[in-house]
Scaffold this motif. Structure first.
Motif, short mmCIF file in Angstrom:
data_model
loop_
_atom_site.label_atom_id
_atom_site.label_comp_id
_atom_site.label_asym_id
_atom_site.label_seq_id
_atom_site.Cartn_x
_atom_site.Cartn_y
_atom_site.Cartn_z
N MET A 111 -1.39 7.29 -3.83
CA MET A 111 -0.33 6.41 -3.86
C MET A 111 -0.63 5.18 -4.30
N LEU A 112 -1.87 4.66 -3.47
CA LEU A 112 -1.90 3.34 -4.09
C LEU A 112 -2.12 2.47 -4.56
N LYS A 113 -2.16 1.03 -4.89
CA LYS A 113 -2.10 0.77 -5.83
C LYS A 113 -2.93 -0.43 -5.50
N ARG A 114 -3.66 -1.23 -6.70
CA ARG A 114 -4.67 -1.32 -6.98
C ARG A 114 -5.00 -2.59 -6.53
N ALA A 115 -4.36 -3.86 -5.98
CA ALA A 115 -4.53 -5.03 -5.05
C ALA A 115 -5.03 -4.04 -3.71
N LEU B 262 -10.78 5.83 7.79
CA LEU B 262 -9.86 6.21 7.58
C LEU B 262 -9.03 5.36 7.42
N TYR B 263 -8.35 4.63 6.39
CA TYR B 263 -7.45 3.34 6.52
C TYR B 263 -6.53 4.16 6.29
N THR B 264 -5.52 3.39 7.19
CA THR B 264 -4.27 3.74 7.83
C THR B 264 -3.51 2.63 6.57
N SER B 265 -2.30 3.00 6.26
CA SER B 265 -1.61 2.96 5.26
C SER B 265 -1.23 1.17 4.90
N GLY B 266 -1.03 0.49 5.97
CA GLY B 266 -0.58 -0.89 5.15
C GLY B 266 0.34 -0.98 6.27
N ARG C 67 9.27 4.34 1.57
CA ARG C 67 8.26 5.25 2.63
C ARG C 67 7.21 4.50 1.82
N ASN C 68 6.11 4.48 2.73
CA ASN C 68 4.74 4.20 2.70
C ASN C 68 3.77 5.37 2.07
N ALA C 69 2.67 5.03 2.16
CA ALA C 69 2.01 6.10 1.30
C ALA C 69 1.80 7.56 1.92
N ASN C 70 2.15 7.46 3.34
CA ASN C 70 2.31 8.77 3.36
C ASN C 70 3.11 9.30 3.91
N LEU D 63 -8.67 9.47 -5.50
CA LEU D 63 -8.50 11.86 -6.56
C LEU D 63 -6.50 11.91 -6.06
N PRO D 64 -6.10 12.46 -6.90
CA PRO D 64 -4.86 13.30 -6.19
C PRO D 64 -5.92 14.57 -5.63
N LYS D 65 -5.08 15.71 -5.09
CA LYS D 65 -5.76 17.32 -4.37
C LYS D 65 -6.42 17.59 -5.63
#
Length: 498
Positions: free
Chosen positions: A89-93, A154-158, A482-485, A63-65
């Motif tokens: 910001m993450l994509k479906r995969a 909590l998942y890291t940004s990858g 930039r990554n998702a964070n 979700l957004p905020k």
């Protein structure tokens, strides 16, 4: 100031700490008082309890905020469930990987996001629940959960491979909130602008630390730096947290002097501030205390630098935060001497419970604390190199696996980046070592700019750096990934250089 009570409680008890009539949350829909926040958390928890789940099941949110996104970190644990926030910001995969890896039983999201998923992205035993289905009604009271029990993953940004889930207990989250609220001196009258992703430990803690202090949280999904400027002005914001790339953008934006003066506190993590950024922030926001910090998701937050020390020590990441024991350790496990580079090791009750269903990587990062540590149990061996000075202040040197080995010298990419940025010829920079037959590795710096000042940059660095630290080449870009964070995506940058 929030008192440093070392006895953790269930994280879902946080709303009960604020004055009932005070505003806890302000967004486009209006405001929520602490009493209303408590009722909404209880209502969502009750709705989750009616989903046919069992204790310990994982609930993912993508979700957004929205208000649901802000309250779910409290509501899911109250219902005896484990919250798994997914960065919007993450994509479906990436979403599919997190759902499968966490074993999420439900995904709370929106119709537009559901439409972006493809068959197979959502596991067969995971149901999609629209966020509007978690409405008001009956409420669950605060839980009596064991503070040591799992509350969130909590998942890291990858950015360094597939995202891995860090397991956080109620105690981790509660003590992190109390620690940060205390050393940042957050007050009930503070208005905290939440621009960071709530799936990011830094962003989620803003919720908890603000509410632990009885303050007001204003969540913001922004597109440009100008959106942040407007939000500070519109909501009379007093506290703003960011990562270095965001500060670069905010310093490039136009700030009315009276708007900039409203900010009383700036906090940085997710990457070290350069001396140039420190000078820029101090000049642009003269009324704000600046808090440089260092942290990692596996232990949430490790150090902070007191604002009074920033001007004299702009490169420092400070000392241990409350409830953390920070050690500088040699490769042989002994304590490093002042002035000697060693690995930063974090011990104490903020240390997470390891990586979700990943014993191999857990064993690599979570190991027994050094023998000389005061805290027993597991510690996080960060892989980051730091140096402690005679006053006990720490300076970040770089990750051991990112150190550049050139002509027999070990070179910190952070040191190169600081030198490149200090003259103002470029806006952003990232230094890497690339294979070189003669040197072993040559230094390449990826920079944001048009290249017109490369000659000036090279001439200045010839004066300021020894020959073995001179970059072999500069790779000029209009924008850096930039990554998702919001951090620079160093993995993508390095891959493009190979």
């Amino acid at each position: 100031m929030v008192q440093l009570d070392p006895v953790p409680k269930p994280i879902d008890a946080l709303p009960m700490r604020g004055a009932a009539e005070a505003v806890a949350l302000e967004d486009r829909a209006g405001t929520l008082s602490y009493a209303e926040l408590e009722a909404r958390v209880g209502g969502i928890a009750h709705a989750l309890a009616g989903q046919g789940l069992t204790a310990g099941d994982r609930v993912a949110t993508w979700l957004p905020k929205t208000r649901t996104a802000c309250l779910m970190p409290l509501a899911a644990p109250r219902a005896g469930l484990v919250h798994v926030p997914i960065n919007p910001m993450l994509k479906r995969a990436q979403v599919a990987h997190i759902l499968a890896d966490s074993g999420a039983r439900i995904l709370v999201t929106q119709a537009a996001r559901t439409a972006a998923l493809e068959p197979g992205d959502v596991p067969a035993d995971c149901r999609i629940v629209p966020e509007e289905a978690l409405g008001s009604g009956d409420v669950l009271p605060p839980s009596n959960a064991d503070p040591a029990s799992l509350a969130a993953i909590l998942y890291t940004s990858g950015s360094t491979g597939r995202p891995k889930g860090v397991m956080l207990s109620h105690a981790n989250l509660w003590l992190g909130a109390i620690s940060v609220a205390h050393y940042l001196n957050i007050k009930s009258e503070d208005r905290v602008l939440g621009v960071l992703p709530l799936s990011f430990d830094y962003g989620q803690n803003q919720l908890f630390s603000t509410w632990a202090a009885g303050g007001r949280l204003i969540p913001l999904d922004y597109l440009t730096a100008r959106d942040v400027v407007k939000a500070v002005e519109r909501h009379d914001v007093t506290s703003l947290a960011g990562v270095p790339p965001l500060w670069v953008q905010l310093l490039e934006a136009e700030w009315p002097a009276d708007t900039a003066a409203r900010l009383k506190r700036l906090t940085n993590s997710g990457g070290a501030l350069t001396p140039r950024l420190v000078r820029g922030l101090r000049a642009r926001f003269p009324e704000a205390d600046l808090y440089p910090m260092y942290g990692l998701t596996e232990a949430f937050r490790s150090t902070f630098l007191e604002p009074a020390l920033v001007d004299a020590h702009p490169e420092s990441i400070g000392r241990a935060i409350p409830f953390a024991e920070i050690l500088v350790v040699r490769p042989d496990g002994s304590r490093a001497a002042p002035g000697e580079t060693g690995e930063l090791v974090h011990a104490g009750p903020l240390v997470a419970q390891g990586y979700w269903q990943d014993e191999e990587r857990t064993a690599q990062r979570f190991r027994p604390a050094p023998e000389f540590a005061t805290s027993g149990g597991m510690a996080v061996w960060s892989g980051d190199n730091v140096v402690e000075d005679a006053d006990g202040l720490l300076r970040f040197v770089g990750r051991d696996d990112e150190m550049i080995k050139s002509a027999g010298n070990r070179i910190s990419p952070t040191e190169i980046e600081d030198a490149v940025l200090s003259g103002g010829e470029v806006a952003e920079a990232a230094a890497f070592g690339v294979a070189d037959e003669r040197l072993g590795q040559a230094i390449v710096v990826v920079v944001r700019g048009d290249g017109s000042r490369e000659h000036d940059l090279r001439e200045r660095l010839r004066r300021e750096l020894p020959s073995f630290m001179q970059p072999a080449r500069y790779d000029w870009r209009e924008e850096l990934p930039r990554n998702a964070n919001g951090k620079l995506d160093r993995t993508a940058l390095k891959a493009a250089l190979q």
